[in-house]
Enzyme design. Structure first.
Site, mmCIF file in Angstrom:
data_model
loop_
_atom_site.group_PDB
_atom_site.id
_atom_site.type_symbol
_atom_site.label_atom_id
_atom_site.label_comp_id
_atom_site.label_asym_id
_atom_site.label_seq_id
_atom_site.Cartn_x
_atom_site.Cartn_y
_atom_site.Cartn_z
ATOM 1 N N ASP A 95 2.345 2.110 11.144
ATOM 2 C CA ASP A 95 1.412 1.027 11.605
ATOM 3 C C ASP A 95 0.338 0.712 10.630
ATOM 4 O O ASP A 95 -0.713 0.531 10.686
ATOM 5 C CB ASP A 95 0.556 1.766 12.652
ATOM 6 N N GLU A 96 0.655 0.733 9.131
ATOM 7 C CA GLU A 96 -0.080 0.407 8.001
ATOM 8 C C GLU A 96 0.428 -0.204 6.937
ATOM 9 O O GLU A 96 1.657 0.122 6.812
ATOM 10 C CB GLU A 96 -0.882 1.529 7.644
#
Length: 386
Positions: A95-96
């Site tokens: 998620d990054e």
């Protein structure tokens, strides 16, 4: 992404929207919080917290076991949106990611607003951006933006910009723990010599930091001034492979622990062989019932991907570290010092024999075609009845 796992669950289940949600394990066992919605965070629920404690802090907490295939699918959708803007993307977790938008016509802030809107409208997921001249400051800017924009029970949807040339000024008032590479032990050591903020650290001579912290001291001197020359890297080489498990109840039986360790070792070996890698270092991880954790490792004289060697080395490390009947909460095995698999002399000989057989077969087939025509050879599955 903002509270990614929990946000995906709330997106896909309308009954969870506006409610405190935690993704993770069963509170009746050893479950921990993998992710918490912002509604749950308002009660003090945090990632890595034992789920039983989270439930005490928030009795109304909705506990979701986790749907990791959905999270991976959502991650791919988010990254696809990002790649529409630039191919220079370094994904560092599910998620990054870092984006290099240096050569684009729009400003970083304009691009962030565009992406944030597109991801929210098309995927119904909140996200935040940090914009700066390098990866270090952009990452910290994201964290700062989230903390400033956060309201009780609401995703931050933050955008924090650090103008070029203002990196050190931006970092100066932040606590030293906000700096990459500064964990609890390093923070305590820095505090002992009078450093409470990144600005304090930036005033310490580099030679003093190197004398105290070695190579890390040089990195701390650069980072405290907002200097980071690392480029956005499109691919990362695998540096280590590991498998671990947390028992529902503490285990003190040797056979159970050794059997579990061997199963974990086989999982690691399978991943090594799938990636055509060998390892030179084998590592054991143990967590006792009081949550204290130890690790042991051994370096081999020659790299290997053989299950017998890795399993036996892990077992040897375990037997040297474990005290009979001492309860174990978590056990794990990992490998590092990875390198491409090299064919052994036997494998080289076997490969050579296979190629020689293929050559003889192809020669025979060609001879048959020349003598009797192409139709003499029928490919498997193509021989049909008239």
């Amino acid at each position: 992404m903002d509270a990614f796992y929990a946000s995906v669950e709330q997106r896909d289940d309308p009954s969870l929207r506006g409610r405190p949600v935690a993704v993770g394990g069963d509170p009746r066992g050893r479950g921990v919080v993998c992710a918490a919605s912002y509604e749950a965070r308002a009660f003090g629920v945090r990632s890595a917290m034992p789920m039983a404690r989270a439930l005490k802090l928030c009795p109304e907490l909705d506990i979701i076991p986790g749907h990791y295939q959905l999270y991976r699918q959502a991650s791919r959708q988010v990254m696809a949106k990002i790649h529409e803007i630039t191919p220079l993307v370094e994904q560092i977790s599910i998620d990054e990611a870092f984006l290099d938008v240096t050569d684009l016509a729009q400003s970083g802030e304009e691009i962030a607003h565009h992406l944030q809107t597109a991801i929210l409208q098309d995927l119904n997921l909140p996200c935040s951006f940090g914009i700066a001249s390098n990866k270090l400051v952009a990452k910290i800017a994201t964290d700062v933006g989230k903390s400033k924009a956060r309201q009780a029970g609401c995703p931050p949807n933050a955008i924090q910009v650090v103008p070029p040339g203002k990196e050190q000024e931006f970092l100066a008032p932040l606590p030293i723990e906000a700096l990459w590479g500064v964990g609890p032990k390093t923070a305590a050591a820095l505090s002992e010599i009078g450093n409470q903020t990144i600005g304090d650290l930036a005033q310490v001579p580099e030679a003093t930091l190197i004398e105290r912290f070695g190579k890390l001291g040089h990195e701390l001197a650069l980072r405290s001034r907002g200097i980071d020359d690392r480029p956005v890297t499109l691919e990362h080489a695998v540096k280590s492979i590991s498998q671990e498990t947390t028992f529902v109840k503490d285990v003190s039986e040797r056979k159970v622990l050794v059997d579990t360790l061997q199963q974990l070792s086989l999982h690691v070996v399978r991943q090594l062989q799938q990636k055509h890698l060998e390892c030179s270092t084998i590592k054991l991880k143990l967590r006792w019932s009081d949550f204290s954790t130890i690790s042991r490792q051994v370096t081999l004289s020659l790299p290997t991907d053989q299950p017998e060697i890795i399993s036996e080395q892990a077992k040897s490390l375990f037997l040297s570290a474990w005290i009979a009947y001492q309860p174990v909460r978590l056990i794990g095995v990992g490998v590092s010092g990875l390198s491409p698999h090299q064919l052994s002399l036997w494998e080289v000989a076997t490969e050579k024999q296979r190629r020689e057989r293929e050559l003889r077969l192809n020669t025979a087939l060609q001879d048959l075609r020349e003598r009797f025509g192409d139709q003499i050879i029928l490919i498997g599955g193509e021989n049909k009845e008239d």
